[in-house]
Structure formats: C-alpha cells, structure tokens
Design a protein around this motif. Sequence first.
Motif, PDB file in Angstrom:
ATOM      1  N   SER A   1      -1.164  14.390   0.865  1.00 47.26           N
ATOM      2  CA  SER A   1      -1.507  14.540  -0.549  1.00 47.26           C
ATOM      3  C   SER A   1      -0.244  14.809  -1.369  1.00 47.26           C
ATOM      4  O   SER A   1      -0.242  14.607  -2.577  1.00 47.26           O
ATOM      5  CB  SER A   1      -2.525  15.663  -0.745  1.00 47.26           C
ATOM      6  OG  SER A   1      -1.990  16.889  -0.284  1.00 47.26           O
TER       7      SER A   1
ATOM      8  N   ARG B   1       2.103   6.246  -7.055  1.00 49.68           N
ATOM      9  CA  ARG B   1       0.996   7.058  -7.591  1.00 49.68           C
ATOM     10  C   ARG B   1       1.379   8.538  -7.641  1.00 49.68           C
ATOM     11  O   ARG B   1       0.874   9.293  -8.465  1.00 49.68           O
ATOM     12  CB  ARG B   1      -0.252   6.900  -6.719  1.00 49.68           C
ATOM     13  CG  ARG B   1      -1.329   6.047  -7.317  1.00 49.68           C
ATOM     14  CD  ARG B   1      -2.647   6.119  -6.568  1.00 49.68           C
ATOM     15  NE  ARG B   1      -2.585   6.061  -5.122  1.00 49.68           N
ATOM     16  CZ  ARG B   1      -2.488   4.936  -4.409  1.00 49.68           C
ATOM     17  NH1 ARG B   1      -2.419   3.774  -5.011  1.00 49.68           N
ATOM     18  NH2 ARG B   1      -2.452   4.992  -3.099  1.00 49.68           N
ATOM     19  N   HIS B   2       2.272   8.929  -6.745  1.00 52.10           N
ATOM     20  CA  HIS B   2       2.747  10.308  -6.711  1.00 52.10           C
ATOM     21  C   HIS B   2       4.081  10.458  -7.458  1.00 52.10           C
ATOM     22  O   HIS B   2       4.799  11.436  -7.252  1.00 52.10           O
ATOM     23  CB  HIS B   2       2.882  10.779  -5.261  1.00 52.10           C
ATOM     24  CG  HIS B   2       1.576  11.036  -4.603  1.00 52.10           C
ATOM     25  ND1 HIS B   2       0.647  10.052  -4.367  1.00 52.10           N
ATOM     26  CD2 HIS B   2       1.002  12.167  -4.159  1.00 52.10           C
ATOM     27  CE1 HIS B   2      -0.425  10.560  -3.790  1.00 52.10           C
ATOM     28  NE2 HIS B   2      -0.229  11.846  -3.651  1.00 52.10           N
TER      29      HIS B   2
ATOM     30  N   HIS C   1       1.204   3.982  -3.030  1.00 53.51           N
ATOM     31  CA  HIS C   1       0.935   5.399  -2.752  1.00 53.51           C
ATOM     32  C   HIS C   1       2.089   6.273  -3.263  1.00 53.51           C
ATOM     33  O   HIS C   1       1.854   7.292  -3.925  1.00 53.51           O
ATOM     34  CB  HIS C   1       0.724   5.603  -1.251  1.00 53.51           C
ATOM     35  CG  HIS C   1       0.426   7.011  -0.864  1.00 53.51           C
ATOM     36  ND1 HIS C   1      -0.746   7.659  -1.184  1.00 53.51           N
ATOM     37  CD2 HIS C   1       1.181   7.921  -0.182  1.00 53.51           C
ATOM     38  CE1 HIS C   1      -0.715   8.902  -0.716  1.00 53.51           C
ATOM     39  NE2 HIS C   1       0.447   9.075  -0.096  1.00 53.51           N
TER      40      HIS C   1
ATOM     41  N   ALA D   1       0.829  -1.211   0.000  1.00 51.25           N
ATOM     42  CA  ALA D   1       0.000   0.000   0.000  1.00 51.25           C
ATOM     43  C   ALA D   1       0.863   1.260   0.000  1.00 51.25           C
ATOM     44  O   ALA D   1       0.594   2.210  -0.753  1.00 51.25           O
ATOM     45  CB  ALA D   1      -0.945   0.002   1.193  1.00 51.25           C
ATOM     46  N   LEU D   2       1.895   1.280   0.819  1.00 54.96           N
ATOM     47  CA  LEU D   2       2.787   2.441   0.856  1.00 54.96           C
ATOM     48  C   LEU D   2       3.548   2.565  -0.460  1.00 54.96           C
ATOM     49  O   LEU D   2       3.682   3.660  -1.006  1.00 54.96           O
ATOM     50  CB  LEU D   2       3.757   2.331   2.039  1.00 54.96           C
ATOM     51  CG  LEU D   2       4.753   3.482   2.195  1.00 54.96           C
ATOM     52  CD1 LEU D   2       4.046   4.834   2.295  1.00 54.96           C
ATOM     53  CD2 LEU D   2       5.630   3.240   3.416  1.00 54.96           C
TER      54      LEU D   2
ATOM     55  N   LEU E   1       1.117   8.146   4.008  1.00 57.84           N
ATOM     56  CA  LEU E   1      -0.166   7.755   3.423  1.00 57.84           C
ATOM     57  C   LEU E   1      -1.208   8.869   3.560  1.00 57.84           C
ATOM     58  O   LEU E   1      -2.095   8.993   2.723  1.00 57.84           O
ATOM     59  CB  LEU E   1      -0.680   6.466   4.061  1.00 57.84           C
ATOM     60  CG  LEU E   1       0.076   5.195   3.677  1.00 57.84           C
ATOM     61  CD1 LEU E   1      -0.440   4.009   4.475  1.00 57.84           C
ATOM     62  CD2 LEU E   1      -0.011   4.924   2.179  1.00 57.84           C
TER      63      LEU E   1
END
Length: 151
Positions: free
Chosen positions: A95, A35-36, A32, A28-29, A92
């Motif tokens: 933004s 995704r950035h 994340h 998950a990390l 997480l």
Amino acid sequence: PLFLCKTLDGVHAACALLDRALLALDPALSAHLLRHSLSAKIYAFPWILSLGSCFPPLHAAARVMDLLFAEGIHAIVLVAAARLLALRAPLLAASRPMQVLQRLPPLDADEMILSARALWPRLDPDLQARLRSHPVTTASPPVSLASPSAR
C-alpha cells in the motif's frame, strides 16, 4: 557527459527514460507506482546518480560498474528497470511502495545484469536510441510517458 554537468541533466533524462521503459515493460507496475506519486525521480535518482554504486553489497555494485563500462552508461536505466521488475510482487502488494524501495534487498549482480541485458530487445527502437544518446545529447526531443500508440 550530461551526468556530470551541474544541473545533472543526464540523470534527470535517465529518470524520465526509466519511467518510459517501465511503462513499456510492465504497464501495471508503472501505473501502480504513478498512482502512488512515485516517478523515477523520486525513488531512482540516487540509483542513477551513483551509477548503481549505492546498491549493496559493494562487490555487486562493482559488477554493475563493469556492465556500465562494457555496455555504456545508459545501461544504468536497464539495471534500474530490472531491479524494479525483480521487486514487482512486493511493490504491487504494498500500500506504500516507497517503503519497499527504501529497503531494497541485497543486489544479486549476476542476476540483475542478465535481466538488464534481456530488457534491451523488449524496448522499441526509439527508446533504445534515446537511452543510448541521453548521457551526451542535449538536443533530444522531450520524453513522454504516454505510450507510443497514444501519441
């Protein structure tokens, strides 16, 4: 050692291995950050290049160096992974996770060393072998961010 060659091949390999380790340890990390558009080459290159000496305070950075002398230079990848996992919640929630990574809290060396050592058995044997050999081996197969089951 590949960390010292002019192309910094060992540092680039360590960053790719950090991405792969993070995917294995905390999907998950990892997702994340990706995704950035944050691969380890973006945020961890100075951590790995300096072998952790950029982590304040200086006495904590010296303890990280002690770990590297005791375990091997490859352990910097585990320290970086432990650092990320310690920052999991704020990363997480952010933004803009790069802002979290640009303002790291002071390093608690004892906690980070314990955490880094605890990560080793959680990695698959192939990744452990790549970690051990990446500082000196030029003929290793490319590292993929795909999970082993996806290959």
